[in-house]
Design a protein around this motif. Sequence first.
Motif, PDB file in Angstrom:
ATOM      1  N   GLY A 136      31.575  -6.280   3.031  1.00  0.00           N
ATOM      2  CA  GLY A 136      31.541  -5.866   1.629  1.00  0.00           C
ATOM      3  C   GLY A 136      31.982  -4.423   1.527  1.00  0.00           C
ATOM      4  O   GLY A 136      31.945  -3.678   2.519  1.00  0.00           O
ATOM      5  N   ALA A 137      32.407  -4.039   0.334  1.00  0.00           N
ATOM      6  CA  ALA A 137      32.927  -2.692   0.128  1.00  0.00           C
ATOM      7  C   ALA A 137      31.902  -1.642   0.530  1.00  0.00           C
ATOM      8  O   ALA A 137      30.689  -1.870   0.446  1.00  0.00           O
ATOM      9  N   SER A 138      32.402  -0.511   0.933  1.00  0.00           N
ATOM     10  CA  SER A 138      31.533   0.600   1.291  1.00  0.00           C
ATOM     11  C   SER A 138      30.657   0.970   0.092  1.00  0.00           C
ATOM     12  O   SER A 138      31.131   1.027  -1.043  1.00  0.00           O
ATOM     13  N   GLY A 139      29.366   1.165   0.326  1.00  0.00           N
ATOM     14  CA  GLY A 139      28.461   1.576  -0.746  1.00  0.00           C
ATOM     15  C   GLY A 139      27.895   0.440  -1.568  1.00  0.00           C
ATOM     16  O   GLY A 139      27.184   0.669  -2.548  1.00  0.00           O
ATOM     17  N   CYS A 140      28.173  -0.827  -1.177  1.00  0.00           N
ATOM     18  CA  CYS A 140      27.717  -1.934  -2.031  1.00  0.00           C
ATOM     19  C   CYS A 140      26.282  -2.373  -1.718  1.00  0.00           C
ATOM     20  O   CYS A 140      25.752  -3.249  -2.400  1.00  0.00           O
ATOM     21  N   GLY A 141      25.668  -1.806  -0.702  1.00  0.00           N
ATOM     22  CA  GLY A 141      24.258  -2.127  -0.482  1.00  0.00           C
ATOM     23  C   GLY A 141      23.960  -2.906   0.791  1.00  0.00           C
ATOM     24  O   GLY A 141      22.852  -3.421   0.948  1.00  0.00           O
ATOM     25  N   LYS A 142      24.909  -2.967   1.727  1.00  0.00           N
ATOM     26  CA  LYS A 142      24.696  -3.737   2.954  1.00  0.00           C
ATOM     27  C   LYS A 142      23.582  -3.111   3.812  1.00  0.00           C
ATOM     28  O   LYS A 142      22.696  -3.806   4.290  1.00  0.00           O
ATOM     29  N   SER A 143      23.664  -1.801   3.988  1.00  0.00           N
ATOM     30  CA  SER A 143      22.619  -1.145   4.792  1.00  0.00           C
ATOM     31  C   SER A 143      21.273  -1.208   4.085  1.00  0.00           C
ATOM     32  O   SER A 143      20.225  -1.347   4.729  1.00  0.00           O
ATOM     33  N   THR A 144      21.306  -1.124   2.766  1.00  0.00           N
ATOM     34  CA  THR A 144      20.075  -1.259   1.985  1.00  0.00           C
ATOM     35  C   THR A 144      19.431  -2.616   2.269  1.00  0.00           C
ATOM     36  O   THR A 144      18.216  -2.725   2.464  1.00  0.00           O
ATOM     37  N   PHE A 145      20.262  -3.643   2.322  1.00  0.00           N
ATOM     38  CA  PHE A 145      19.760  -4.988   2.598  1.00  0.00           C
ATOM     39  C   PHE A 145      19.107  -5.038   3.986  1.00  0.00           C
ATOM     40  O   PHE A 145      18.001  -5.574   4.146  1.00  0.00           O
ATOM     41  N   PRO A 150      20.984   0.184 -10.315  1.00  0.00           N
ATOM     42  CA  PRO A 150      20.829  -1.072  -9.564  1.00  0.00           C
ATOM     43  C   PRO A 150      21.771  -1.084  -8.352  1.00  0.00           C
ATOM     44  O   PRO A 150      22.937  -0.720  -8.481  1.00  0.00           O
ATOM     45  N   ILE A 151      21.260  -1.471  -7.210  1.00  0.00           N
ATOM     46  CA  ILE A 151      22.080  -1.552  -5.994  1.00  0.00           C
ATOM     47  C   ILE A 151      22.324  -3.012  -5.638  1.00  0.00           C
ATOM     48  O   ILE A 151      23.457  -3.430  -5.431  1.00  0.00           O
ATOM     49  N   LEU A 152      21.253  -3.782  -5.598  1.00  0.00           N
ATOM     50  CA  LEU A 152      21.375  -5.211  -5.295  1.00  0.00           C
ATOM     51  C   LEU A 152      20.665  -5.996  -6.389  1.00  0.00           C
ATOM     52  O   LEU A 152      19.670  -5.526  -6.954  1.00  0.00           O
TER      53      LEU A 152
HETATM   54  N1  ADP Z   1      17.710   6.342  -0.416  1.00  0.00           N
HETATM   55  C1  ADP Z   1      18.675   6.295  -1.335  1.00  0.00           C
HETATM   56  N2  ADP Z   1      18.528   6.891  -2.538  1.00  0.00           N
HETATM   57  C2  ADP Z   1      19.486   6.833  -3.479  1.00  0.00           C
HETATM   58  N3  ADP Z   1      20.666   6.193  -3.307  1.00  0.00           N
HETATM   59  C3  ADP Z   1      20.873   5.582  -2.140  1.00  0.00           C
HETATM   60  C4  ADP Z   1      19.909   5.599  -1.082  1.00  0.00           C
HETATM   61  N4  ADP Z   1      20.405   4.907  -0.028  1.00  0.00           N
HETATM   62  C5  ADP Z   1      21.622   4.473  -0.403  1.00  0.00           C
HETATM   63  N5  ADP Z   1      21.904   4.873  -1.665  1.00  0.00           N
HETATM   64  C6  ADP Z   1      23.107   4.519  -2.423  1.00  0.00           C
HETATM   65  O1  ADP Z   1      23.067   3.114  -2.578  1.00  0.00           O
HETATM   66  C7  ADP Z   1      24.347   2.545  -2.446  1.00  0.00           C
HETATM   67  C8  ADP Z   1      24.321   1.493  -1.353  1.00  0.00           C
HETATM   68  O2  ADP Z   1      24.203   2.157  -0.116  1.00  0.00           O
HETATM   69  P1  ADP Z   1      24.310   1.389   1.269  1.00  0.00           P
HETATM   70  O3  ADP Z   1      23.306   0.300   1.319  1.00  0.00           O
HETATM   71  O4  ADP Z   1      24.228   2.422   2.328  1.00  0.00           O
HETATM   72  O5  ADP Z   1      25.777   0.768   1.199  1.00  0.00           O
HETATM   73  P2  ADP Z   1      26.693   0.144   2.362  1.00  0.00           P
HETATM   74  O6  ADP Z   1      25.870   0.050   3.601  1.00  0.00           O
HETATM   75  O7  ADP Z   1      27.123  -1.191   1.838  1.00  0.00           O
HETATM   76  O8  ADP Z   1      27.871   1.057   2.526  1.00  0.00           O
HETATM   77  C9  ADP Z   1      25.290   3.704  -2.172  1.00  0.00           C
HETATM   78  O9  ADP Z   1      25.893   4.067  -3.358  1.00  0.00           O
HETATM   79  C10 ADP Z   1      24.380   4.791  -1.675  1.00  0.00           C
HETATM   80  O10 ADP Z   1      24.922   6.046  -2.014  1.00  0.00           O
END
Ligand code: ADP
Length: 255
Positions: free
Chosen positions: A36-45, A17-19
Amino acid sequence: MSFVSVRNVWQRYGRRPILERVNLSVDKGEFLSIVGASGCGKSTFLRMLLAEETPWKGDIRIDGGAPAVEPNRERGVVFQRYSVFAHLSVRDNLIAAESFSRPLGRLRGAARAEAAARADAMLDRIGLAHVARQFPAALSGGMQQRLAIGQALTAKPRILLLDEPFGALDPGTRLQMHEFLMELRAETQMTVFMVTHDLHEGFKLGDRVLVFDKPRWDPDDPDLVGATITYDFDTSAGGIPFQDLLDRYPSLRAT
Ligand SMILES: Nc1ncnc2c1ncn2[C@@H]1O[C@H](COP(=O)(O)OP(=O)(O)O)[C@@H](O)[C@H]1O
Ligand SMILES: [Mg+2]
Protein backbone atom coordinates in the motif's frame (compact mmCIF):
# COMPACT_ATOMS: atom_id res chain seq x y z
CA MET A 1 -12.49 -19.95 14.23
CA SER A 2 -9.70 -18.03 12.64
CA PHE A 3 -6.40 -17.60 14.44
CA VAL A 4 -6.21 -13.84 13.96
CA SER A 5 -9.46 -12.01 13.62
CA VAL A 6 -9.79 -8.29 12.96
CA ARG A 7 -13.33 -7.02 13.17
CA ASN A 8 -14.38 -3.60 11.97
CA VAL A 9 -11.21 -1.90 13.21
CA TRP A 10 -10.78 1.87 12.96
CA GLN A 11 -7.82 3.95 13.99
CA ARG A 12 -7.26 7.67 14.04
CA TYR A 13 -4.59 10.05 15.29
CA GLY A 14 -6.18 13.12 16.78
CA ARG A 15 -9.12 13.68 14.51
CA ARG A 16 -7.43 12.33 11.45
CA PRO A 17 -8.74 8.92 10.35
CA ILE A 18 -5.93 6.52 9.41
CA LEU A 19 -7.70 3.18 9.07
CA GLU A 20 -11.38 2.37 8.82
CA ARG A 21 -13.56 -0.75 8.62
CA VAL A 22 -10.63 -3.14 8.53
CA ASN A 23 -11.83 -6.75 8.58
CA LEU A 24 -9.56 -9.73 8.27
CA SER A 25 -9.51 -13.42 9.17
CA VAL A 26 -6.20 -15.23 9.16
CA ASP A 27 -5.62 -18.94 9.66
CA LYS A 28 -2.77 -20.28 11.71
CA GLY A 29 0.34 -20.61 9.57
CA GLU A 30 -0.78 -18.24 6.82
CA PHE A 31 1.72 -15.76 5.38
CA LEU A 32 0.17 -12.40 4.56
CA SER A 33 1.97 -9.79 2.49
CA ILE A 34 0.76 -6.24 2.98
CA VAL A 35 1.31 -3.53 0.38
CA GLY A 36 0.00 0.00 0.00
CA ALA A 37 1.06 3.58 -0.53
CA SER A 38 3.48 5.12 1.90
CA GLY A 39 1.65 6.64 4.87
CA CYS A 40 -1.58 4.66 4.39
CA GLY A 41 -1.44 2.97 7.79
CA LYS A 42 0.39 -0.35 7.27
CA SER A 43 2.74 0.12 10.22
CA THR A 44 -0.17 1.38 12.28
CA PHE A 45 -1.94 -1.89 11.54
CA LEU A 46 1.09 -3.90 12.68
CA ARG A 47 1.35 -1.82 15.86
CA MET A 48 -2.24 -2.70 16.70
CA LEU A 49 -1.51 -6.41 16.16
CA LEU A 50 1.42 -5.90 18.51
CA ALA A 51 -0.83 -4.22 21.08
CA GLU A 52 1.48 -1.22 20.99
CA GLU A 53 -1.63 0.76 20.30
CA THR A 54 -5.30 -0.04 20.63
CA PRO A 55 -7.86 0.52 17.90
CA TRP A 56 -10.11 3.53 18.22
CA LYS A 57 -13.00 1.22 17.37
CA GLY A 58 -13.33 -2.46 16.65
CA ASP A 59 -11.77 -5.61 17.92
CA ILE A 60 -8.62 -7.65 17.35
CA ARG A 61 -8.41 -11.23 18.59
CA ILE A 62 -5.46 -13.58 18.52
CA ASP A 63 -6.41 -17.19 19.16
CA GLY A 64 -9.64 -15.97 20.67
CA GLY A 65 -8.12 -13.42 23.09
CA ALA A 66 -7.00 -9.81 23.02
CA PRO A 67 -3.35 -9.39 21.92
CA ALA A 68 -1.11 -9.69 24.98
CA VAL A 69 0.62 -6.46 25.91
CA GLU A 70 4.04 -7.92 26.53
CA PRO A 71 5.98 -8.42 23.28
CA ASN A 72 7.74 -11.49 22.00
CA ARG A 73 5.85 -14.28 23.75
CA GLU A 74 3.24 -14.43 21.10
CA ARG A 75 4.59 -12.02 18.53
CA GLY A 76 8.07 -11.32 17.26
CA VAL A 77 8.82 -8.17 15.31
CA VAL A 78 11.43 -7.17 12.74
CA PHE A 79 11.66 -3.68 11.34
CA GLN A 80 13.50 -2.43 8.31
CA ARG A 81 16.11 -0.77 10.47
CA TYR A 82 18.07 -3.30 12.37
CA SER A 83 16.83 -3.60 15.89
CA VAL A 84 19.97 -5.28 17.20
CA PHE A 85 21.99 -3.86 20.08
CA ALA A 86 25.26 -2.34 18.92
CA HIS A 87 26.99 -2.77 22.29
CA LEU A 88 26.28 -6.50 22.58
CA SER A 89 27.97 -9.35 20.75
CA VAL A 90 25.92 -11.35 18.26
CA ARG A 91 25.45 -14.14 20.79
CA ASP A 92 24.54 -11.76 23.61
CA ASN A 93 21.99 -10.11 21.35
CA LEU A 94 20.12 -13.43 21.23
CA ILE A 95 20.44 -14.01 24.97
CA ALA A 96 19.19 -10.48 25.63
CA ALA A 97 16.19 -11.07 23.38
CA GLU A 98 15.24 -13.99 25.53
CA SER A 99 15.48 -12.10 28.81
CA PHE A 100 13.27 -9.30 27.42
CA SER A 101 10.56 -11.81 26.66
CA ARG A 102 10.40 -12.84 30.30
CA PRO A 103 8.41 -10.95 32.89
CA LEU A 104 11.12 -11.53 35.49
CA GLY A 105 13.73 -9.56 33.59
CA ARG A 106 17.39 -10.58 33.69
CA LEU A 107 18.26 -14.22 33.48
CA ARG A 108 20.53 -15.80 36.06
CA GLY A 109 22.16 -19.15 36.82
CA ALA A 110 20.64 -22.22 35.19
CA ALA A 111 18.08 -20.15 33.31
CA ARG A 112 20.87 -18.13 31.75
CA ALA A 113 22.80 -21.26 30.81
CA GLU A 114 19.70 -22.63 29.11
CA ALA A 115 19.16 -19.35 27.32
CA ALA A 116 22.78 -19.44 26.15
CA ALA A 117 22.31 -22.97 24.81
CA ARG A 118 19.21 -21.89 22.93
CA ALA A 119 21.11 -18.86 21.60
CA ASP A 120 23.80 -21.18 20.24
CA ALA A 121 21.18 -23.33 18.54
CA MET A 122 19.65 -20.21 17.00
CA LEU A 123 23.10 -19.02 15.86
CA ASP A 124 23.47 -22.25 13.91
CA ARG A 125 19.99 -21.86 12.54
CA ILE A 126 20.58 -18.32 11.25
CA GLY A 127 24.08 -19.13 10.03
CA LEU A 128 25.91 -16.77 12.37
CA ALA A 129 27.74 -19.22 14.66
CA HIS A 130 31.09 -18.21 13.15
CA VAL A 131 30.58 -14.57 14.16
CA ALA A 132 29.03 -15.21 17.59
CA ARG A 133 31.58 -13.08 19.42
CA GLN A 134 31.60 -10.18 17.00
CA PHE A 135 29.60 -6.99 17.33
CA PRO A 136 26.82 -6.14 14.89
CA ALA A 137 28.80 -3.33 13.26
CA ALA A 138 31.21 -5.95 11.91
CA LEU A 139 28.40 -7.78 10.07
CA SER A 140 26.96 -7.25 6.61
CA GLY A 141 23.41 -5.89 6.28
CA GLY A 142 22.02 -9.35 5.52
CA MET A 143 23.74 -10.84 8.56
CA GLN A 144 22.42 -8.08 10.79
CA GLN A 145 18.93 -8.70 9.48
CA ARG A 146 19.31 -12.45 10.07
CA LEU A 147 20.30 -11.61 13.63
CA ALA A 148 17.22 -9.40 14.02
CA ILE A 149 15.02 -12.24 12.76
CA GLY A 150 16.82 -14.65 15.09
CA GLN A 151 16.06 -12.28 17.98
CA ALA A 152 12.41 -12.10 17.02
CA LEU A 153 12.18 -15.90 16.85
CA THR A 154 14.04 -16.59 20.08
CA ALA A 155 10.87 -16.63 22.14
CA LYS A 156 9.19 -18.89 19.56
CA PRO A 157 6.42 -16.43 18.81
CA ARG A 158 3.35 -17.73 17.10
CA ILE A 159 3.16 -14.61 14.94
CA LEU A 160 6.02 -12.89 13.15
CA LEU A 161 5.48 -9.26 12.17
CA LEU A 162 7.86 -7.95 9.51
CA ASP A 163 7.78 -4.25 8.61
CA GLU A 164 9.67 -3.81 5.33
CA PRO A 165 12.36 -6.12 6.70
CA PHE A 166 14.46 -6.44 3.56
CA GLY A 167 14.11 -2.95 2.14
CA ALA A 168 17.65 -1.94 3.05
CA LEU A 169 19.30 -5.02 1.55
CA ASP A 170 20.88 -5.42 -1.87
CA PRO A 171 18.99 -7.69 -4.32
CA GLY A 172 21.22 -10.74 -3.88
CA THR A 173 21.04 -10.61 -0.11
CA ARG A 174 17.32 -10.09 -0.32
CA LEU A 175 16.94 -13.33 -2.30
CA GLN A 176 18.96 -15.18 0.33
CA MET A 177 16.71 -13.74 3.03
CA HIS A 178 13.63 -14.94 1.13
CA GLU A 179 14.96 -18.50 1.16
CA PHE A 180 15.89 -18.22 4.79
CA LEU A 181 12.46 -16.94 5.76
CA MET A 182 10.67 -19.66 3.79
CA GLU A 183 12.79 -22.34 5.49
CA LEU A 184 12.04 -20.94 8.93
CA ARG A 185 8.42 -20.73 8.13
CA ALA A 186 8.23 -24.35 6.94
CA GLU A 187 9.87 -25.44 10.19
CA THR A 188 7.83 -23.38 12.59
CA GLN A 189 4.37 -23.01 11.02
CA MET A 190 4.41 -19.39 12.14
CA THR A 191 1.76 -16.99 11.06
CA VAL A 192 3.48 -14.10 9.28
CA PHE A 193 2.45 -10.54 8.46
CA MET A 194 4.97 -8.84 6.18
CA VAL A 195 4.71 -5.25 4.98
CA THR A 196 6.70 -4.72 1.81
CA HIS A 197 7.23 -2.07 -0.84
CA ASP A 198 8.07 -4.75 -3.35
CA LEU A 199 5.08 -6.35 -5.05
CA HIS A 200 7.19 -9.20 -6.43
CA GLU A 201 8.40 -9.99 -2.94
CA GLY A 202 4.84 -9.82 -1.64
CA PHE A 203 3.52 -12.28 -4.22
CA LYS A 204 6.51 -14.58 -3.99
CA LEU A 205 6.36 -15.03 -0.23
CA GLY A 206 2.72 -14.46 0.67
CA ASP A 207 -0.17 -16.91 0.66
CA ARG A 208 -2.26 -13.79 0.40
CA VAL A 209 -1.45 -10.26 -0.71
CA LEU A 210 -3.45 -7.49 0.96
CA VAL A 211 -3.61 -3.97 -0.43
CA PHE A 212 -4.35 -1.13 1.97
CA ASP A 213 -5.88 1.89 0.28
CA LYS A 214 -8.47 4.56 0.81
CA PRO A 215 -11.86 3.28 -0.34
CA ARG A 216 -12.97 6.79 -1.26
CA TRP A 217 -11.04 9.87 -2.18
CA ASP A 218 -12.08 13.46 -1.73
CA PRO A 219 -9.74 15.80 -3.63
CA ASP A 220 -10.76 18.67 -1.38
CA ASP A 221 -9.98 16.75 1.77
CA PRO A 222 -7.63 13.80 1.22
CA ASP A 223 -7.54 13.14 4.96
CA LEU A 224 -11.29 12.68 5.22
CA VAL A 225 -11.28 8.90 5.19
CA GLY A 226 -8.88 6.25 6.39
CA ALA A 227 -7.50 3.32 4.44
CA THR A 228 -8.89 -0.18 4.50
CA ILE A 229 -8.14 -3.53 2.88
CA THR A 230 -9.31 -2.98 -0.67
CA TYR A 231 -7.83 -6.11 -2.20
CA ASP A 232 -7.15 -9.56 -0.76
CA PHE A 233 -5.54 -11.89 -3.27
CA ASP A 234 -5.03 -15.61 -2.71
CA THR A 235 -1.72 -16.44 -4.41
CA SER A 236 -2.34 -20.20 -4.32
CA ALA A 237 -4.95 -19.65 -7.00
CA GLY A 238 -2.04 -18.96 -9.39
CA GLY A 239 -1.86 -16.25 -12.02
CA ILE A 240 -0.50 -13.06 -10.55
CA PRO A 241 -2.51 -10.00 -11.61
CA PHE A 242 0.44 -7.61 -11.61
CA GLN A 243 -0.80 -5.41 -14.39
CA ASP A 244 -4.29 -5.21 -12.99
CA LEU A 245 -2.86 -4.25 -9.61
CA LEU A 246 -0.51 -1.64 -11.02
CA ASP A 247 -3.30 -0.15 -13.09
CA ARG A 248 -5.53 0.08 -10.05
CA TYR A 249 -2.81 1.15 -7.64
CA PRO A 250 -0.14 3.15 -9.52
CA SER A 251 1.58 3.89 -6.22
CA LEU A 252 2.52 0.20 -5.97
CA ARG A 253 4.97 0.15 -8.87
CA ALA A 254 7.44 -2.47 -7.81
CA THR A 255 10.90 -1.32 -6.83
N1 ADP B 1 1.74 8.27 16.52
C1 ADP B 1 1.27 8.98 15.49
N2 ADP B 1 0.65 10.16 15.68
C2 ADP B 1 0.15 10.87 14.65
N3 ADP B 1 0.23 10.47 13.36
C3 ADP B 1 0.83 9.30 13.11
C4 ADP B 1 1.40 8.49 14.14
N4 ADP B 1 1.94 7.39 13.58
C5 ADP B 1 1.73 7.49 12.26
N5 ADP B 1 1.07 8.64 11.97
C6 ADP B 1 0.61 9.04 10.64
O1 ADP B 1 -0.34 8.07 10.24
C7 ADP B 1 -0.22 7.76 8.88
C8 ADP B 1 0.01 6.27 8.71
O2 ADP B 1 1.31 5.98 9.15
P1 ADP B 1 1.96 4.54 8.98
O3 ADP B 1 1.10 3.52 9.61
O4 ADP B 1 3.35 4.65 9.48
O5 ADP B 1 1.95 4.36 7.39
P2 ADP B 1 2.73 3.30 6.47
O6 ADP B 1 3.40 2.31 7.36
O7 ADP B 1 1.67 2.69 5.60
O8 ADP B 1 3.70 4.09 5.64
C9 ADP B 1 0.92 8.63 8.36
O9 ADP B 1 0.38 9.75 7.76
C10 ADP B 1 1.69 8.99 9.60
O10 ADP B 1 2.30 10.24 9.42
MG1 LIG C 1 5.37 1.84 7.59
